[in-house]
Write an enzyme that holds these catalytic residues in place. Structure first.
Site, PDB file in Angstrom:
ATOM      1  CE1 TYR A   1      -7.049   2.287   6.170  1.00 18.33           C
ATOM      2  CE2 TYR A   1      -4.794   2.125   6.945  1.00 18.33           C
ATOM      3  CZ  TYR A   1      -5.698   2.299   5.911  1.00 18.33           C
ATOM      4  OH  TYR A   1      -5.240   2.468   4.633  1.00 18.33           O
TER       5      TYR A   1
ATOM      6  CG  HIS B   1      -1.504  -1.549   2.518  1.00 16.04           C
ATOM      7  ND1 HIS B   1      -2.451  -0.907   1.786  1.00 16.04           N
ATOM      8  CD2 HIS B   1      -1.881  -2.840   2.522  1.00 16.04           C
ATOM      9  CE1 HIS B   1      -3.368  -1.721   1.383  1.00 16.04           C
ATOM     10  NE2 HIS B   1      -3.072  -2.898   1.801  1.00 16.04           N
TER      11      HIS B   1
ATOM     12  CG  ASP C   1      -7.784   3.196  -1.862  1.00 14.16           C
ATOM     13  OD1 ASP C   1      -6.836   2.701  -2.502  1.00 14.16           O
ATOM     14  OD2 ASP C   1      -7.868   3.108  -0.628  1.00 14.16           O
TER      15      ASP C   1
ATOM     16  CG  ASP D   1      -2.814   3.041   2.715  1.00 17.12           C
ATOM     17  OD1 ASP D   1      -3.652   3.931   2.474  1.00 17.12           O
ATOM     18  OD2 ASP D   1      -2.714   2.018   2.029  1.00 17.12           O
TER      19      ASP D   1
ATOM     20  CG  HIS E   1      -7.920   5.822   3.648  1.00 14.95           C
ATOM     21  ND1 HIS E   1      -8.863   5.964   2.654  1.00 14.95           N
ATOM     22  CD2 HIS E   1      -7.066   4.868   3.213  1.00 14.95           C
ATOM     23  CE1 HIS E   1      -8.580   5.125   1.666  1.00 14.95           C
ATOM     24  NE2 HIS E   1      -7.494   4.458   1.980  1.00 14.95           N
TER      25      HIS E   1
ATOM     26  CD  GLU F   1      -5.306  -0.653  -1.807  1.00 15.33           C
ATOM     27  OE1 GLU F   1      -4.554  -0.221  -0.926  1.00 15.33           O
ATOM     28  OE2 GLU F   1      -6.137  -1.566  -1.622  1.00 15.33           O
TER      29      GLU F   1
ATOM     30  CG  HIS G   1      -0.706   2.974  -1.744  1.00 14.08           C
ATOM     31  ND1 HIS G   1      -0.244   1.829  -2.336  1.00 14.08           N
ATOM     32  CD2 HIS G   1      -1.676   2.574  -0.878  1.00 14.08           C
ATOM     33  CE1 HIS G   1      -0.917   0.790  -1.857  1.00 14.08           C
ATOM     34  NE2 HIS G   1      -1.794   1.217  -0.977  1.00 14.08           N
TER      35      HIS G   1
ATOM     36  CG  HIS H   1     -10.441  -4.414  -0.085  1.00  6.55           C
ATOM     37  ND1 HIS H   1     -10.024  -4.617   1.200  1.00  6.55           N
ATOM     38  CD2 HIS H   1      -9.568  -3.539  -0.630  1.00  6.55           C
ATOM     39  CE1 HIS H   1      -8.939  -3.894   1.410  1.00  6.55           C
ATOM     40  NE2 HIS H   1      -8.654  -3.231   0.327  1.00  6.55           N
TER      41      HIS H   1
END
Lengths: 53, 386
Positions: B191, B144, B82, B163, B222, B80, B78, B24
């Protein structure tokens, strides 16, 4: 009464509206909100808010 | 595909995205990983999942250890996509699987997937037992998203940090001694700069819990897992979240007929004379997410653009918009640029920089071309101000 903005998410606390969903009546000044209150949008505490100019 | 054993009964079952180059808008030249973790206990547990595109890879790695239909518990740290994108695949295999998330997490999952899974809403400080092991939840709002939490497993001394402490680094190595540390730290810095930067205060709150718990491993969502260099990443996060800077300047600009670029180099000379480390970033050839990485430890950021049709150049306004959203704090700035007749670009840059919270120390505008004498004037003015 002053408005306050949540720094991380941008939510604005407007004393005229209060936050009735969390038990904060309209007309409550930011300073009078209990310390246990959290931002209704993102969940951070009162100390992450700053006064809006 | 194979699972990676981290400890007895604890496995990495995520996915390596070798191909993603644009996350993104954030450039990811090394790809990334979506880390999911499997715990084999009386209750078979999956911590987070992967991006929906990599569902098959996750299922294949889980199958290396156990039938995925046997998973009893999913922890969603989380919302999100991903990290939550393959939860539905597990729910399809076992519709009664319990999905644990904080209240904002449950709401966010419902808003993403329009499903009423077997949700279990947890509060910060709550603990659940898996049998021999337990999981302790700490909500970390805005590290986040509002729904973020971390999960700690005291028996194995593992913090599943989601994250926080992550990096977009898609690599064969999974532990922090399996890839070069300088590369891992560069990606961790990038990051932080592009994902975590606006939430420094929230990071500090989240980190308050860390000294009180024993940690053998920080399992991120990640990139690599921290095991042998935990103090290195914790110290970096302390410094970054405090907005501690070094004697460093980042000069970012675009130019049409070279005047703005000459001004950029006059600024370079001034900072060089004062002993600063200088980083030159022409925005035509540098990605904004890389420039943010440079800014993370820079005391000064100088931004320049000529005026084009009454506006800044689009590379510059794009970069400024991106940086304003990331809100770097406690930094100073100079702004500069050339023009032909109207000259709005420089005031435009100044407005952006002030909105982003920079202390703007000086502004330099130049009509058409610039003489050596005028360049020296800029240089001397900056020498007086820094």
């Amino acid at each position: 009464m002053k408005k306050y903005v949540c720094e991380p998410c941008g939510y604005i606390y407007d004393p005229a509206e209060g936050d009735p969903d969390s038990g904060i009546a309209p007309g409550t000044a930011f300073d009078d909100i209990p310390d246990s209150w959290v931002c209704p949008v993102c969940g951070v505490g009162k100390d992450d808010f700053t006064e809006l100019d | 595909m194979k699972a990676r054993k981290l400890k007895e009964g604890v496995y990495w079952v995520g996915a390596i995205d070798w191909q993603v180059r644009n996350f993104h808008g954030y450039s990811t030249p090394k790809g990334t990983t979506y880390n999911a973790y499997l715990i084999i206990d009386e209750k078979i547990t999956l911590i987070d999942s992967v991006k929906y595109t990599h569902t098959e890879e996750m299922l294949s790695r889980i199958s290396d250890v156990i039938n995925p239909a046997k998973i009893d518990v999913i922890i969603s740290n989380h919302v999100e996509p991903d990290h939550s994108g393959a939860i539905s695949a597990i729910v399809e295999l076992n519709p009664s699987v319990e999905v644990y998330a904080c209240a904002a997490g449950v709401k966010g999952l419902q808003e993403h997937y329009f499903e009423n899974w077997n949700f279990k809403s947890v509060k910060s400080g709550e603990t659940i037992s898996l049998g021999k092991r337990s999981l302790h939840f700490v909500t970390t709002p805005m590290v986040h998203w509002p729904d973020n939490m971390m999960t700690y497993m005291p028996e194995e001394k593992i913090l599943f940090s989601n994250d926080a402490f992550g990096q977009h680094l898609g690599s064969w190595g999974l532990l922090d001694d399996e890839e070069p540390l300088d590369i891992i730290m560069h990606e961790a810095k990038k990051y932080y700069a592009n994902i975590v930067l606006p939430y420094g205060k929230q990071v500090q709150k989240a980190m308050e819990v860390i000294p009180s718990i024993a940690i053998d491993m920080i399992c991120t969502s990640h990139g690599i897992i921290w095991k042998n260099h935990i103090p290195v990443i914790l110290e970096a996060y302390r410094k970054w979240s405090n907005n501690e800077t070094e004697k460093k300047v980042v000069i970012a600009w675009d130019s049409m007929w070279n005047t703005t670029e000459k001004m950029a180099y006059a600024i370079y000379e001034a900072f060089e004379l004062k002993g600063y480390r200088v980083v030159m970033r022409n925005l035509q050839v540098n990605h904004e997410s890389d420039v943010m990485t440079d800014i993370i430890d820079a005391e000064y950021v100088c931004v320049g653009s000529p005026t084009l049709n009454h506006e800044m150049m689009t590379n510059v306004i794009g970069f400024l918009t991106y940086m304003r959203g990331l809100k770097p704090k406690n930094r100073k700035a100079f702004v500069f640029g050339s023009y032909g007749w109207s000259g709005q670009s420089v005031e435009g840059i100044e407005t952006f920089m002030k909105d982003a919270g920079f202390d703007v120390k000086g502004m330099y505008k130049q009509k058409f071309k610039i003489s050596q004498q005028e360049l020296d004037t800029i240089k001397n003015d900056i020498l007086d101000k820094i």
